[in-house]
Design a protein around this motif. Structure first.
Motif, PDB file in Angstrom:
ATOM      1  N   VAL A 651       0.839  -1.210   0.000  1.00 56.98           N
ATOM      2  CA  VAL A 651       0.000   0.000   0.000  1.00 56.98           C
ATOM      3  C   VAL A 651       0.869   1.253   0.000  1.00 56.98           C
ATOM      4  CG1 VAL A 651      -1.657   1.336   1.356  1.00 56.98           C
ATOM      5  CG2 VAL A 651      -1.958  -1.130   1.116  1.00 56.98           C
ATOM      6  N   ILE A 652       1.874   1.282   0.907  1.00 50.12           N
ATOM      7  CA  ILE A 652       2.750   2.460   1.024  1.00 50.12           C
ATOM      8  C   ILE A 652       3.551   2.674  -0.252  1.00 50.12           C
ATOM      9  CG2 ILE A 652       4.751   3.408   2.246  1.00 50.12           C
ATOM     10  CD1 ILE A 652       2.156   3.654   3.820  1.00 50.12           C
ATOM     11  N   TYR A 653       4.141   1.598  -0.789  1.00 52.92           N
ATOM     12  CA  TYR A 653       4.971   1.726  -1.992  1.00 52.92           C
ATOM     13  C   TYR A 653       4.130   2.115  -3.216  1.00 52.92           C
ATOM     14  CZ  TYR A 653       9.005  -0.267   0.484  1.00 52.92           C
ATOM     15  OH  TYR A 653      10.054  -0.482   1.351  1.00 52.92           O
ATOM     16  N   LYS A 756       4.329  17.438  -3.403  1.00 51.12           N
ATOM     17  CA  LYS A 756       4.883  16.084  -3.554  1.00 51.12           C
ATOM     18  C   LYS A 756       5.963  15.818  -2.502  1.00 51.12           C
ATOM     19  CE  LYS A 756       4.228  14.858  -8.424  1.00 51.12           C
ATOM     20  NZ  LYS A 756       4.906  14.360  -9.637  1.00 51.12           N
ATOM     21  N   SER A 757       6.849  16.792  -2.340  1.00 50.11           N
ATOM     22  CA  SER A 757       7.946  16.641  -1.388  1.00 50.11           C
ATOM     23  C   SER A 757       7.416  16.421   0.027  1.00 50.11           C
ATOM     24  CB  SER A 757       8.835  17.883  -1.434  1.00 50.11           C
ATOM     25  OG  SER A 757       9.827  17.814  -0.459  1.00 50.11           O
ATOM     26  N   ILE A 758       6.435  17.231   0.431  1.00 54.66           N
ATOM     27  CA  ILE A 758       5.872  17.117   1.780  1.00 54.66           C
ATOM     28  C   ILE A 758       5.164  15.775   1.958  1.00 54.66           C
ATOM     29  CG2 ILE A 758       4.077  18.055   3.309  1.00 54.66           C
ATOM     30  CD1 ILE A 758       4.913  20.863   2.251  1.00 54.66           C
ATOM     31  N   LEU A 759       4.423  15.359   0.944  1.00 45.62           N
ATOM     32  CA  LEU A 759       3.727  14.065   1.011  1.00 45.62           C
ATOM     33  C   LEU A 759       4.710  12.909   1.178  1.00 45.62           C
ATOM     34  CD1 LEU A 759       0.910  14.300  -1.703  1.00 45.62           C
ATOM     35  CD2 LEU A 759       0.584  13.667   0.684  1.00 45.62           C
ATOM     36  N   LEU A 760       5.737  12.879   0.332  1.00 46.34           N
ATOM     37  CA  LEU A 760       6.681  11.758   0.348  1.00 46.34           C
ATOM     38  C   LEU A 760       7.483  11.722   1.655  1.00 46.34           C
ATOM     39  CD1 LEU A 760       8.026  11.863  -3.329  1.00 46.34           C
ATOM     40  CD2 LEU A 760       6.600  10.091  -2.303  1.00 46.34           C
ATOM     41  N   GLN A 761       7.916  12.890   2.123  1.00 49.69           N
ATOM     42  CA  GLN A 761       8.726  12.913   3.341  1.00 49.69           C
ATOM     43  C   GLN A 761       7.905  12.500   4.563  1.00 49.69           C
ATOM     44  OE1 GLN A 761      11.593  16.272   3.725  1.00 49.69           O
ATOM     45  NE2 GLN A 761      10.772  16.898   1.747  1.00 49.69           N
ATOM     46  N   ASN A 762       6.654  12.944   4.622  1.00 49.72           N
ATOM     47  CA  ASN A 762       5.787  12.531   5.731  1.00 49.72           C
ATOM     48  C   ASN A 762       5.499  11.034   5.672  1.00 49.72           C
ATOM     49  OD1 ASN A 762       4.550  14.477   7.775  1.00 49.72           O
ATOM     50  ND2 ASN A 762       4.602  15.720   5.914  1.00 49.72           N
ATOM     51  N   LEU A 763       5.227  10.568   4.471  1.00 55.76           N
ATOM     52  CA  LEU A 763       4.950   9.145   4.280  1.00 55.76           C
ATOM     53  C   LEU A 763       6.130   8.308   4.775  1.00 55.76           C
ATOM     54  CD1 LEU A 763       2.494   7.682   2.911  1.00 55.76           C
ATOM     55  CD2 LEU A 763       3.890   7.478   0.879  1.00 55.76           C
ATOM     56  N   ASP A 764       7.341   8.704   4.371  1.00 61.14           N
ATOM     57  CA  ASP A 764       8.541   7.943   4.743  1.00 61.14           C
ATOM     58  C   ASP A 764       8.818   8.002   6.242  1.00 61.14           C
ATOM     59  OD1 ASP A 764       8.830   7.304   2.127  1.00 61.14           O
ATOM     60  OD2 ASP A 764      10.456   8.711   1.704  1.00 61.14           O
ATOM     61  N   HIS A 765       8.664   9.196   6.806  1.00 56.06           N
ATOM     62  CA  HIS A 765       8.935   9.355   8.238  1.00 56.06           C
ATOM     63  C   HIS A 765       8.007   8.467   9.065  1.00 56.06           C
ATOM     64  CE1 HIS A 765       9.576  11.056  12.164  1.00 56.06           C
ATOM     65  NE2 HIS A 765       8.322  11.450  12.228  1.00 56.06           N
ATOM     66  N   HIS A 766       6.725   8.493   8.755  1.00 54.68           N
ATOM     67  CA  HIS A 766       5.763   7.704   9.552  1.00 54.68           C
ATOM     68  C   HIS A 766       5.893   6.207   9.271  1.00 54.68           C
ATOM     69  CE1 HIS A 766       3.546  10.850  11.625  1.00 54.68           C
ATOM     70  NE2 HIS A 766       3.672  11.594  10.534  1.00 54.68           N
ATOM     71  N   TRP A 767       6.232   5.841   8.047  1.00 61.24           N
ATOM     72  CA  TRP A 767       6.425   4.419   7.729  1.00 61.24           C
ATOM     73  C   TRP A 767       7.618   3.865   8.520  1.00 61.24           C
ATOM     74  CZ3 TRP A 767       4.387   0.136   6.350  1.00 61.24           C
ATOM     75  CH2 TRP A 767       5.121  -0.907   5.781  1.00 61.24           C
ATOM     76  N   LYS A 768       8.666   4.668   8.631  1.00 64.84           N
ATOM     77  CA  LYS A 768       9.852   4.263   9.393  1.00 64.84           C
ATOM     78  C   LYS A 768       9.495   4.051  10.868  1.00 64.84           C
ATOM     79  CE  LYS A 768      12.768   7.407  10.560  1.00 64.84           C
ATOM     80  NZ  LYS A 768      13.688   8.549  10.488  1.00 64.84           N
ATOM     81  N   GLU A 769       8.738   4.993  11.425  1.00 67.48           N
ATOM     82  CA  GLU A 769       8.322   4.869  12.827  1.00 67.48           C
ATOM     83  C   GLU A 769       7.400   3.651  13.004  1.00 67.48           C
ATOM     84  OE1 GLU A 769       9.428   6.684  15.362  1.00 67.48           O
ATOM     85  OE2 GLU A 769      10.719   7.744  13.945  1.00 67.48           O
ATOM     86  N   HIS A 770       6.547   3.425  12.009  1.00 68.51           N
ATOM     87  CA  HIS A 770       5.610   2.291  12.044  1.00 68.51           C
ATOM     88  C   HIS A 770       6.386   0.968  12.049  1.00 68.51           C
ATOM     89  CE1 HIS A 770       1.945   0.024  11.294  1.00 68.51           C
ATOM     90  NE2 HIS A 770       2.465  -0.499  10.193  1.00 68.51           N
ATOM     91  N   SER A 801      -4.599  -1.914  13.308  1.00 66.34           N
ATOM     92  CA  SER A 801      -4.978  -0.673  14.001  1.00 66.34           C
ATOM     93  C   SER A 801      -3.809   0.318  14.009  1.00 66.34           C
ATOM     94  CB  SER A 801      -5.448  -0.973  15.430  1.00 66.34           C
ATOM     95  OG  SER A 801      -4.404  -1.529  16.185  1.00 66.34           O
ATOM     96  N   LEU A 802      -2.561  -0.207  14.118  1.00 71.78           N
ATOM     97  CA  LEU A 802      -1.388   0.676  14.046  1.00 71.78           C
ATOM     98  C   LEU A 802      -1.283   1.333  12.674  1.00 71.78           C
ATOM     99  CD1 LEU A 802       1.301  -1.504  15.861  1.00 71.78           C
ATOM    100  CD2 LEU A 802       0.554   0.764  16.574  1.00 71.78           C
ATOM    101  N   PHE A 803      -1.602   0.575  11.630  1.00 73.08           N
ATOM    102  CA  PHE A 803      -1.543   1.099  10.266  1.00 73.08           C
ATOM    103  C   PHE A 803      -2.574   2.215  10.084  1.00 73.08           C
ATOM    104  CE2 PHE A 803      -2.254   0.699   5.572  1.00 73.08           C
ATOM    105  CZ  PHE A 803      -0.957   1.010   5.183  1.00 73.08           C
ATOM    106  N   GLN A 804      -3.778   2.002  10.647  1.00 68.27           N
ATOM    107  CA  GLN A 804      -4.814   3.039  10.568  1.00 68.27           C
ATOM    108  C   GLN A 804      -4.351   4.311  11.287  1.00 68.27           C
ATOM    109  OE1 GLN A 804      -7.557   3.094   8.866  1.00 68.27           O
ATOM    110  NE2 GLN A 804      -7.388   1.001   8.104  1.00 68.27           N
ATOM    111  N   ARG A 805      -3.745   4.130  12.450  1.00 65.28           N
ATOM    112  CA  ARG A 805      -3.227   5.280  13.202  1.00 65.28           C
ATOM    113  C   ARG A 805      -2.159   6.023  12.397  1.00 65.28           C
ATOM    114  NH1 ARG A 805      -2.340   4.106  19.610  1.00 65.28           N
ATOM    115  NH2 ARG A 805      -4.225   2.936  20.026  1.00 65.28           N
ATOM    116  N   MET A 806      -1.297   5.231  11.723  1.00 64.30           N
ATOM    117  CA  MET A 806      -0.236   5.846  10.936  1.00 64.30           C
ATOM    118  C   MET A 806      -0.827   6.690   9.806  1.00 64.30           C
ATOM    119  SD  MET A 806       2.675   4.061   8.561  1.00 64.30           S
ATOM    120  CE  MET A 806       1.473   3.747   7.283  1.00 64.30           C
ATOM    121  N   LEU A 807      -1.834   6.155   9.106  1.00 58.47           N
ATOM    122  CA  LEU A 807      -2.459   6.899   8.007  1.00 58.47           C
ATOM    123  C   LEU A 807      -3.094   8.190   8.520  1.00 58.47           C
ATOM    124  CD1 LEU A 807      -4.116   4.010   5.937  1.00 58.47           C
ATOM    125  CD2 LEU A 807      -1.968   5.175   5.493  1.00 58.47           C
TER     126      LEU A 807
END
Length: 911
Positions: A651-653, A756-770, A801-807
């Motif tokens: 989903v993330i990729y 785009k930059s803000i979307l990708l960086q936020n996505l990566d940061h939260h995926w890493k924490e997840h 539920s963690l994935f939902q929280r991350m989104l």
């Protein structure tokens, strides 16, 4: 009984399957005369004709007989090697997405050319995966002659290539490389910020050499890309202090598995201490909010109770240095993962270095299942056939040998202890070497190799020892292991990739002895001399009985034993194999029951006395089957847990790819803003409530912090018709107006790049924490079994539920960043560059990291906050030829003007 009778009458299902391919073999053979009559140019042009026929609607299966015959003829002309019929059978099996089990010496490398060529015709790219870089480079160089003759391009992926070099290799019709390189490139690609900087193409087909080693042995551990995290030294020290207050009765330990679990009393005690230290959220240690604390607590317990100073590690120069359990050597630079090393550092009071946080990871199972067509080849796969089908949906087909096998496999010999066994082995090796018979000795560890080497020195036997990972130099030693009286000790023969030819190997001898001699009559004469020497030596080795394979211990997997045995008796040569065992061997010591038989052997066997019987060999095979089943369960569990993450990873990729490919992402950002407004207003103004019950102050705070707006909510409340829906609409309108005003200050193209930059960086940061949270969750979820719950089901629910929280967190953070940021730019923002990674993939047998990472020593800092947008430096048109003049003129992230394909900062601009 009836099954045995049916098998003797009709053959096994495998025999019947192989026999069913005979009509295809006949059809392949029918094309041979016409192809032999063609000149080189006409034969090479077959590729163009095949591609035209594919474009006109023919299928690969229809082209197979003629294409295989073409490859056979090309190999005969270019390499001087003509495919045997059994090799054609192997090629058909590979093309059908199955596993071809072919004995050592049957020419698997040549077999791969058939299916590789056929499946490369559509132009989508075929990946040929090998187990080490030496084999990848060797096979690519060797077989590219055939592909090049037929007009196909070949690339090879090895460490230390630039992105541009990798992109070119993946763009080739056929790409060779190791499983680690392909896997890490996939992970790196899905961390990049622009589609153009990705190196891989969509997957089409993979052919895996030594498929059992890659898809089973190495699949025990995932590929991990990691980077340093924030400093958590205080947490480690605090948790260590808690653990040091515990007594033996507060936990239960299992030394065999190196695990430790708190008792009920211990849990209560820990909760009280943590609560006093302010580290516990809520009343229960195992509440969701305490997942990270529980993880660190478990690691601190292991560090204090299970890991002993000067046994598992030693402290040197304010550092904890791991001691290799196999060799007793210090392993400088190696660190335990998952916070364990930091826990030991806290225990010993040395400086705590930041742990590495997972930024991306994938198991080989899930990586290779992404290929629409996957096939493989090896000498030993049938013992793992159930696992191959269960995990990868691949059938194993045993291909008959070109010539009947003449090897004699003798019964195992048992000794009372290791000392007796090794003394007997050394004498046996001396006897066989004395009569000219070459001996290949297989050991299970470096330590055992060195021990045997000492025994052989005492017996006065010359020998070579293979145990390091210098594949190229080892290939030369293995190639000559079939010479007269040669004695070679090898720790693991899987993936050596070089045949042991009796009398010696012409190619390697020429390379070693004629390295500096130029082409010409003199070299040809020297080559002919070596040929004659090899032929004479081979005759003497055959007379002595061929290669003697001696196993010093049974491995826990029958497959590894069979790989060793398979080195003897290639292409119908005579051979001999025997395994020597003792009651101190790991397999018998750990997994063999302490039976009456074992006690009788200890008390009744004299020193140096041996015993052997079919019953004993059978008992060992039963023990091996049990261990194989246990290991399969471990790997299956790894896959089950990774499958949960894999669904989320996809989903993330996919979201990242959609963002990079989209012309504009304004609608995505707008939807996120609308959902954020809904959530804020919904929390403050619950449905079916009165305005006087609304949390107005809380809503104002949230709107100011997240959306950077201060709407006149107090004025709105004076209206009689006010309701939550109306408030939501008005807040949404205010937020949209504010963002539209920001966008109006920038060029549309620039604003799209910002989003785009803000979307990708936020996505990566939260995926890493997840990923970090999921890692911690996986470590502790097994404790749910005490509550009669299934850990994997609990993990799935929690992970969802963690994935939902991350989104939700991504949605809020993207909205907040766009609302709060100030943009003053005249050019497109430069996307942040990826940091230097640590890539790890630990060998499940040796514990060595074999990821061949070039960046491991040059860690960059990973940004956990969205960095401020920066201006792009305009690229100068001409910077001249003098690198000394480039500083200040060339952007650090621009391609180096020297034309290397690397970034300036990694090339001439390196500090």
């Amino acid at each position: 009984m009836f099954g045995g009778i049916a098998k003797s009458l009709f053959g096994s299902s495998n025999d019947r399957y192989v026999k069913s391919l005979n009509p295809i073999l006949a059809k392949i053979a029918s094309f041979e005369p016409a192809l032999q009559a063609m000149d080189d140019a006409t034969l090479a042009n077959q590729t163009v004709l095949f591609r035209e026929r594919l474009a006109n609607g023919e299928t690969l299966d229809q082209l197979l007989p003629e294409a295989f015959a073409t490859v056979r003829e090309a190999a005969r002309r270019v390499l001087g090697q003509r495919h045997y019929d059994v090799q054609m059978v192997g090629g058909i099996v590979l093309h059908r997405g199955e596993i071809a089990e072919m004995r050592t010496g049957e020419g698997k490398t040549l077999v791969a050319t058939l299916a590789t060529y056929l499946n490369a015709l559509p132009g989508d790219g075929v990946h040929v995966i090998t187990v080490n870089d030496y084999l990848a480079a060797r096979d690519a160089d060797w077989m590219s002659r055939v592909y090049g003759f037929l007009g196909l391009t070949t690339g090879v992926i090895v460490p230390n290539l630039s992105d541009e070099e990798r992109r070119q290799a993946y763009a080739s019709d056929i790409t060779y490389g190791t499983n680690n390189e392909f896997g890490f490139d996939y992970l790196r690609d899905n961390m990049k910020y622009e589609r153009s900087s990705m190196v891989q193409r969509p997957f089409a087909m993979a052919i895996v050499d030594e498929v059992d080693s890659v898809l089973i042995d190495e699949a025990r551990t995932p590929l991990i890309i990691s980077g340093p995290t924030d400093d958590k030294s205080d947490l480690y020290i605090s948790v260590d202090a808690v653990v040091k207050q515990l007594d033996d009765g507060d936990y239960e330990k299992d030394e065999k598995q190196k695990t430790i679990v708190l008792t009920e009393d211990g849990t209560e005690k820990v909760e009280r201490i943590l609560e006093g230290a302010g580290l516990l959220e809520g009343a229960n240690l195992y509440d969701f909010e305490n997942t990270q604390v529980v993880h660190h607590l478990n690691q601190a317990l292991r560090a204090n109770v299970m890991f002993k100073r000067d046994v598992d590690y030693l402290v040197k120069d304010d550092k904890v240095v791991i001691i290799d359990e196999f060799t007793g050597r210090m392993m400088d630079g190696r660190r335990w993962s998952d916070g364990l090393h930091q826990a030991v550092e806290a225990k010993e009071g040395v400086t705590i270095e930041p742990e590495n946080q997972t930024m991306a990871s994938i198991t080989f199972q899930n990586y290779f299942r992404m290929y629409p067509k996957l096939s493989g080849m090896t000498g030993t796969a049938s013992t793992e056939a159930a696992e191959f089908f269960d995990i990868y949906k691949m059938n194993v087909v045993t291909i008959p040998t070109n010539r009947p096998i003449n090897r004699v496999d003798e019964e195992d010999e048992f000794y009372k202890d290791t000392h007796d066994k090794f003394r007997a082995i050394a004498k046996k090796i001396r006897e066989h070497a004395a009569k000219g018979q070459p001996v290949l000795v297989g050991t299970v560890s470096i330590e055992k190799s060195e021990l045997l080497s000492e025994f052989l020195r005492q017996e006065g036997v010359d020998h070579s020892v293979l145990n390091a990972r210098y594949h190229e130099s080892e290939a030369h030693i293995v190639a000559q292991a079939g010479r007269l009286s040669a004695v070679t000790i090898a720790t693991n023969m899987a993936g050596r990739g070089t045949d042991i030819q009796l009398g010696g190997n012409l190619e390697f001898r020429a390379e070693d002895e004629l390295a500096g001699m130029p082409e010409g009559p003199e070299r040809e004469q020297a080559l002919e001399q070596i040929r004659q020497e090899i032929a004479a030596e081979k005759a003497r080795v055959l007379e002595a009985g061929g290669l003697f394979v001696l196993g010093t211990e049974r491995h826990e997997s029958r497959r590894i034993d069979n790989q060793l045995r398979g080195r003897s008796g290639r292409q119908g040569d005579p051979g001999l194999s025997r395994f020597y065992l003792s009651l101190e061997d790991d397999l018998l010591r750990i997994f063999g029951p302490d039976t009456l038989f074992a006690r009788m052997m200890r008390s009744n066997l004299e020193d140096g006395e041996a015993i052997g019987s079919k019953w004993l060999t059978k008992a060992i095979e039963t023990a091996q089957k049990k261990v194989e089943a246990r290991n399969y369960d471990v790997r299956k569990q790894v896959v089950e847990y990774d499958d949960v993450m894999n669904d989320q990873r996809k989903v993330i990729y996919e979201q990242r790819a959609d963002i990079m490919d989209a012309d504009t992402v304004g609608d995505v950002v707008e939807d996120m803003r609308a959902e954020t407004v809904n959530a804020i207003v919904g929390d403050a103004c619950p449905p079916n409530s009165y305005p006087e019950q609304w949390d107005i102050e809380g809503m104002k705070t949230q709107l100011a912090e997240v959306l950077n707006i201060q709407p006149p909510i107090d004025e709105w409340l004076k209206e009689e018709a006010i309701d939550p829906e109306l408030v939501t609409e008005r807040v949404q309108a205010e937020a949209d107006t504010m963002v539209a005003a920001k966008a109006a200050d920038l060029e549309p193209e620039t604003w799209t790049s910002v989003e785009k930059s803000i979307l990708l960086q936020n996505l990566d940061h939260h995926w890493k924490e997840h990923l970090a949270t999921l890692d911690a969750l996986r470590q502790v979820v097994h404790l749910r079994a005490y509550a009669q719950k299934t850990p994997i089901n609990e993990y799935k629910q929690e992970a969802f539920s963690l994935f939902q929280r991350m989104l939700d967190a991504i949605r809020v953070d993207v909205t907040r960043t766009i609302a709060q940021a100030q943009f003053r730019m005249e050019a497109l923002p430069e996307l942040p560059e990826l940091p230097d990674f640590i890539t790890t993939h630990f060998d499940p047998f040796t514990g060595e990291d074999n990821s061949a990472d070039v960046d491991a020593g040059t860690l960059g800092l990973i940004q956990t906050q969205i960095p401020p947008m920066q201006m792009v430096q305009p690229s100068p048109v001409d910077v001249g030829d003098d690198p000394a003049q480039w500083e200040g003129q060339v952007s650090r992230n621009a391609p180096c003007p020297c034309g290397s394909g690397r970034k300036y900062k990694h090339c001439h601009g390196a500090v």
